[in-house]
Design a protein around this motif. Sequence first.
Motif, PDB file in Angstrom:
ATOM      1  N   LYS A 116      16.683   4.311  13.290  1.00  0.00           N
ATOM      2  CA  LYS A 116      15.220   4.311  13.426  1.00  0.00           C
ATOM      3  C   LYS A 116      14.490   3.396  12.445  1.00  0.00           C
ATOM      4  O   LYS A 116      13.283   3.462  12.312  1.00  0.00           O
ATOM      5  N   HIS A 117      15.240   2.541  11.757  1.00  0.00           N
ATOM      6  CA  HIS A 117      14.598   1.617  10.819  1.00  0.00           C
ATOM      7  C   HIS A 117      14.775   0.169  11.244  1.00  0.00           C
ATOM      8  O   HIS A 117      15.885  -0.291  11.486  1.00  0.00           O
ATOM      9  N   LEU A 118      13.659  -0.534  11.298  1.00  0.00           N
ATOM     10  CA  LEU A 118      13.663  -1.978  11.503  1.00  0.00           C
ATOM     11  C   LEU A 118      13.080  -2.617  10.253  1.00  0.00           C
ATOM     12  O   LEU A 118      12.281  -1.999   9.547  1.00  0.00           O
ATOM     13  N   GLY A 167       0.824  -1.199   0.000  1.00  0.00           N
ATOM     14  CA  GLY A 167       0.000   0.000   0.000  1.00  0.00           C
ATOM     15  C   GLY A 167       0.856   1.245   0.000  1.00  0.00           C
ATOM     16  O   GLY A 167       0.396   2.336  -0.292  1.00  0.00           O
ATOM     17  N   GLU A 168       2.118   1.076   0.332  1.00  0.00           N
ATOM     18  CA  GLU A 168       2.988   2.253   0.404  1.00  0.00           C
ATOM     19  C   GLU A 168       3.836   2.347  -0.856  1.00  0.00           C
ATOM     20  O   GLU A 168       3.309   2.200  -1.934  1.00  0.00           O
ATOM     21  N   THR A 169       5.123   2.535  -0.732  1.00  0.00           N
ATOM     22  CA  THR A 169       5.939   2.717  -1.939  1.00  0.00           C
ATOM     23  C   THR A 169       6.042   1.419  -2.734  1.00  0.00           C
ATOM     24  O   THR A 169       6.218   1.437  -3.936  1.00  0.00           O
ATOM     25  N   GLY A 180       2.430   8.523  10.467  1.00  0.00           N
ATOM     26  CA  GLY A 180       2.047   9.037   9.159  1.00  0.00           C
ATOM     27  C   GLY A 180       0.550   8.820   8.998  1.00  0.00           C
ATOM     28  O   GLY A 180       0.064   7.718   9.231  1.00  0.00           O
ATOM     29  N   GLY A 181      -0.174   9.887   8.636  1.00  0.00           N
ATOM     30  CA  GLY A 181      -1.629   9.730   8.503  1.00  0.00           C
ATOM     31  C   GLY A 181      -2.182  10.606   7.400  1.00  0.00           C
ATOM     32  O   GLY A 181      -1.502  11.511   6.917  1.00  0.00           O
ATOM     33  N   SER A 182      -3.432  10.318   7.003  1.00  0.00           N
ATOM     34  CA  SER A 182      -4.053  11.139   5.958  1.00  0.00           C
ATOM     35  C   SER A 182      -5.542  10.844   5.857  1.00  0.00           C
ATOM     36  O   SER A 182      -6.020   9.845   6.393  1.00  0.00           O
ATOM     37  N   ALA A 216     -10.447   8.502   7.248  1.00  0.00           N
ATOM     38  CA  ALA A 216      -9.038   8.855   7.455  1.00  0.00           C
ATOM     39  C   ALA A 216      -8.432   7.862   8.422  1.00  0.00           C
ATOM     40  O   ALA A 216      -9.155   7.104   9.090  1.00  0.00           O
ATOM     41  N   GLY A 217      -7.124   7.864   8.491  1.00  0.00           N
ATOM     42  CA  GLY A 217      -6.462   6.943   9.405  1.00  0.00           C
ATOM     43  C   GLY A 217      -4.986   7.268   9.494  1.00  0.00           C
ATOM     44  O   GLY A 217      -4.503   8.207   8.850  1.00  0.00           O
ATOM     45  N   PHE A 218      -4.301   6.491  10.295  1.00  0.00           N
ATOM     46  CA  PHE A 218      -2.860   6.739  10.436  1.00  0.00           C
ATOM     47  C   PHE A 218      -2.139   5.469  10.862  1.00  0.00           C
ATOM     48  O   PHE A 218      -2.767   4.487  11.260  1.00  0.00           O
ATOM     49  N   GLU A 232       3.401  -4.396   4.268  1.00  0.00           N
ATOM     50  CA  GLU A 232       4.160  -3.212   4.691  1.00  0.00           C
ATOM     51  C   GLU A 232       3.243  -2.234   5.416  1.00  0.00           C
ATOM     52  O   GLU A 232       3.700  -1.271   6.029  1.00  0.00           O
ATOM     53  N   SER A 233       1.936  -2.488   5.343  1.00  0.00           N
ATOM     54  CA  SER A 233       0.945  -1.672   6.054  1.00  0.00           C
ATOM     55  C   SER A 233      -0.381  -2.412   5.950  1.00  0.00           C
ATOM     56  O   SER A 233      -0.680  -3.008   4.925  1.00  0.00           O
ATOM     57  N   SER A 234      -1.169  -2.350   7.012  1.00  0.00           N
ATOM     58  CA  SER A 234      -2.462  -3.039   6.994  1.00  0.00           C
ATOM     59  C   SER A 234      -3.600  -2.092   6.646  1.00  0.00           C
ATOM     60  O   SER A 234      -4.777  -2.446   6.740  1.00  0.00           O
ATOM     61  N   GLN A 235      -3.226  -0.886   6.237  1.00  0.00           N
ATOM     62  CA  GLN A 235      -4.232   0.149   5.999  1.00  0.00           C
ATOM     63  C   GLN A 235      -5.358  -0.276   5.060  1.00  0.00           C
ATOM     64  O   GLN A 235      -6.530  -0.047   5.342  1.00  0.00           O
ATOM     65  N   LEU A 236      -5.004  -0.902   3.934  1.00  0.00           N
ATOM     66  CA  LEU A 236      -6.031  -1.203   2.941  1.00  0.00           C
ATOM     67  C   LEU A 236      -7.078  -2.155   3.523  1.00  0.00           C
ATOM     68  O   LEU A 236      -8.267  -2.039   3.242  1.00  0.00           O
ATOM     69  N   MET A 249       1.203   4.235  13.264  1.00  0.00           N
ATOM     70  CA  MET A 249       2.202   4.634  14.266  1.00  0.00           C
ATOM     71  C   MET A 249       3.178   3.482  14.467  1.00  0.00           C
ATOM     72  O   MET A 249       2.768   2.359  14.742  1.00  0.00           O
ATOM     73  N   GLY A 250       4.458   3.764  14.317  1.00  0.00           N
ATOM     74  CA  GLY A 250       5.483   2.745  14.561  1.00  0.00           C
ATOM     75  C   GLY A 250       5.773   2.699  16.057  1.00  0.00           C
ATOM     76  O   GLY A 250       6.322   3.644  16.614  1.00  0.00           O
ATOM     77  N   ILE A 251       5.387   1.603  16.696  1.00  0.00           N
ATOM     78  CA  ILE A 251       5.441   1.589  18.161  1.00  0.00           C
ATOM     79  C   ILE A 251       6.891   1.650  18.667  1.00  0.00           C
ATOM     80  O   ILE A 251       7.172   2.276  19.690  1.00  0.00           O
TER      81      ILE A 251
HETATM   82  O1  4AD Z   1       4.583   6.528   7.023  1.00  0.00           O
HETATM   83  P1  4AD Z   1       4.255   5.081   6.778  1.00  0.00           P
HETATM   84  O2  4AD Z   1       5.001   4.381   5.709  1.00  0.00           O
HETATM   85  O3  4AD Z   1       2.691   5.046   6.552  1.00  0.00           O
HETATM   86  C1  4AD Z   1       1.944   3.938   6.279  1.00  0.00           C
HETATM   87  O4  4AD Z   1       2.362   2.801   6.203  1.00  0.00           O
HETATM   88  C2  4AD Z   1       0.465   4.218   6.234  1.00  0.00           C
HETATM   89  N1  4AD Z   1      -0.182   3.181   5.409  1.00  0.00           N
HETATM   90  C3  4AD Z   1      -0.073   4.201   7.633  1.00  0.00           C
HETATM   91  C4  4AD Z   1      -1.553   4.413   7.695  1.00  0.00           C
HETATM   92  O5  4AD Z   1      -2.007   5.494   7.348  1.00  0.00           O
HETATM   93  N2  4AD Z   1      -2.312   3.429   8.116  1.00  0.00           N
HETATM   94  O6  4AD Z   1       4.481   4.283   8.144  1.00  0.00           O
HETATM   95  C5  4AD Z   1       3.803   4.669   9.305  1.00  0.00           C
HETATM   96  C6  4AD Z   1       4.734   4.698  10.494  1.00  0.00           C
HETATM   97  C7  4AD Z   1       5.856   5.722  10.407  1.00  0.00           C
HETATM   98  O7  4AD Z   1       5.420   6.997  10.785  1.00  0.00           O
HETATM   99  C8  4AD Z   1       6.858   5.153  11.392  1.00  0.00           C
HETATM  100  O8  4AD Z   1       6.492   5.483  12.723  1.00  0.00           O
HETATM  101  C9  4AD Z   1       6.682   3.662  11.213  1.00  0.00           C
HETATM  102  O9  4AD Z   1       5.411   3.452  10.621  1.00  0.00           O
HETATM  103  N3  4AD Z   1       7.724   3.087  10.357  1.00  0.00           N
HETATM  104  C10 4AD Z   1       8.775   2.363  10.796  1.00  0.00           C
HETATM  105  N4  4AD Z   1       9.150   2.008  12.049  1.00  0.00           N
HETATM  106  C11 4AD Z   1      10.278   1.260  12.176  1.00  0.00           C
HETATM  107  N5  4AD Z   1      11.015   0.829  11.138  1.00  0.00           N
HETATM  108  C12 4AD Z   1      10.673   1.145   9.871  1.00  0.00           C
HETATM  109  N6  4AD Z   1      11.405   0.692   8.851  1.00  0.00           N
HETATM  110  C13 4AD Z   1       9.512   1.955   9.658  1.00  0.00           C
HETATM  111  N7  4AD Z   1       8.869   2.435   8.572  1.00  0.00           N
HETATM  112  C14 4AD Z   1       7.804   3.114   9.014  1.00  0.00           C
END
Ligand code: 4AD
Length: 434
Positions: free
Chosen positions: A213-215, A161-163, A354-356, A400-402, A181-185, A404-406
Amino acid sequence: MDVLHISDVRETGASVKLRGWVHRKRVSGGIAFIVIRDRTGTIQVAVKKDGVDPESWRAAEAVTVESSVEVNGIVKADPRAPTGYEVQASSFSSTAISEPYPITEYQSTELLLDKRHLWLRSQGMTAVMRARSYVFRHAREFLDGQEFFEVTPPVITSAGGETGADLFEVDYFGKKAYLTESSQLYAEAMIFSLERVYSFVPSFRAEKSRTTKHLAEYWHLEPEMAYFDNEMNMKLQEGLISHIATKLASEHGDVLKVLNVDRASLERIKPPFKRLSYEDAISILNGKGFKLKWGDDLGVEEERAITADEDKPIFICNWPKEIKPFYMPINPDDPRTVVCSDMQAPHGHGEIIGGSERIWKYEELIARMREVEKAKGVKFNMDNYGWWIDLRRYGSVPHAGFGMGIERVIKWMLNLDHIRDAIPFPRMSNRLEP
Ligand code: 4AD
Ligand code: MG
């Protein structure tokens, strides 16, 4: 007798039974001084040769660091002890003797990562793992209190859903699939029945970049709300972040103390958070000596500079459409931008949310996807996105939604140097074990 935790030992003269692991040991003049550890802390146990049966004394002499042990004894006040108490053993036994422990006082970071399965027993890591559990608990508690349902998306997916650039590929019965890479969809699909949902599962990013800051695998909290606009979205984010911070400060001070985290710094995290437009952010940064052009993304240095003097997170809103995903609606007030917001943690800890808003009208979505295909020279595979586009055909609503990377939140709130210490078994480009 019931087994007590070390933090509950506070009555001089009481008979207690404790279980734990040997933290340190010293034998002198017929007394073994054994510091034992459990999940609540450490306490010294004194085993006297002439105060216990011969078997207990043999066990006390034989135990090594990290052996698991059990002790019965009498509580004594000891003003020099960290908890103010020690235990005079009446009997002592080992559950299992530890082999020579591979972690000693000064160790390289690499060794500690190789021995992560053991390093997790250290006082610092124990405190972080407790705090992590509290962050999970209070995040869920906040959303549950706002009438959300927790939903469970699939982790194996057919598309990103992302890049899409950082997807981990898996062989799915001969077909190409990816770790999500995201469960948004999927969360979007569920708002049409449940209205407010969140998923809280790992996301996977095949990030080669090695940063603090990347996992490659992180826990991603993704709320999605019917009828929310971006302002409501940001209010919810502020509420969530401040709930987690103030709960850590008010209920878990003991853990913060072990980690040297200033409680007041967390108590300050109260709404509202500052809102900057992308455009403001660029001009502030250029005022600080950066040479950014419209359309540039913010890197680590830029993130640090813009949040260096902030005590609370800030929002950066309305980013150029070219550097944000295709599902974000064009901003009617400035069509170069989309209706979105990123939350940046203070003091350079980076983007935590990240949200929108989401494009919710069918024609608008198709048009935008075509535009992105043209601009980027890509082609969306409709086998993959068809079901998600479908949501716009059957009684769609604004939403809308967002995400958060815990671990980013934990790194910031506990002021950790590296994100890998916010998760028990970090997955990074150069690390798969343990
Ligand atoms: O900004 P991102 O890529 O947004 C999404 O994936 C949207 N689909 C989210 C949504 O709207 N439901 O990722 C969201 C957050 C980032 O702000 C960051 O906190 C975390 O995910 N994140 C990572 N945390 C750790 N390691 C990484 N490689 C991360 N990539 C993103
Ligand atoms: Mg982002």
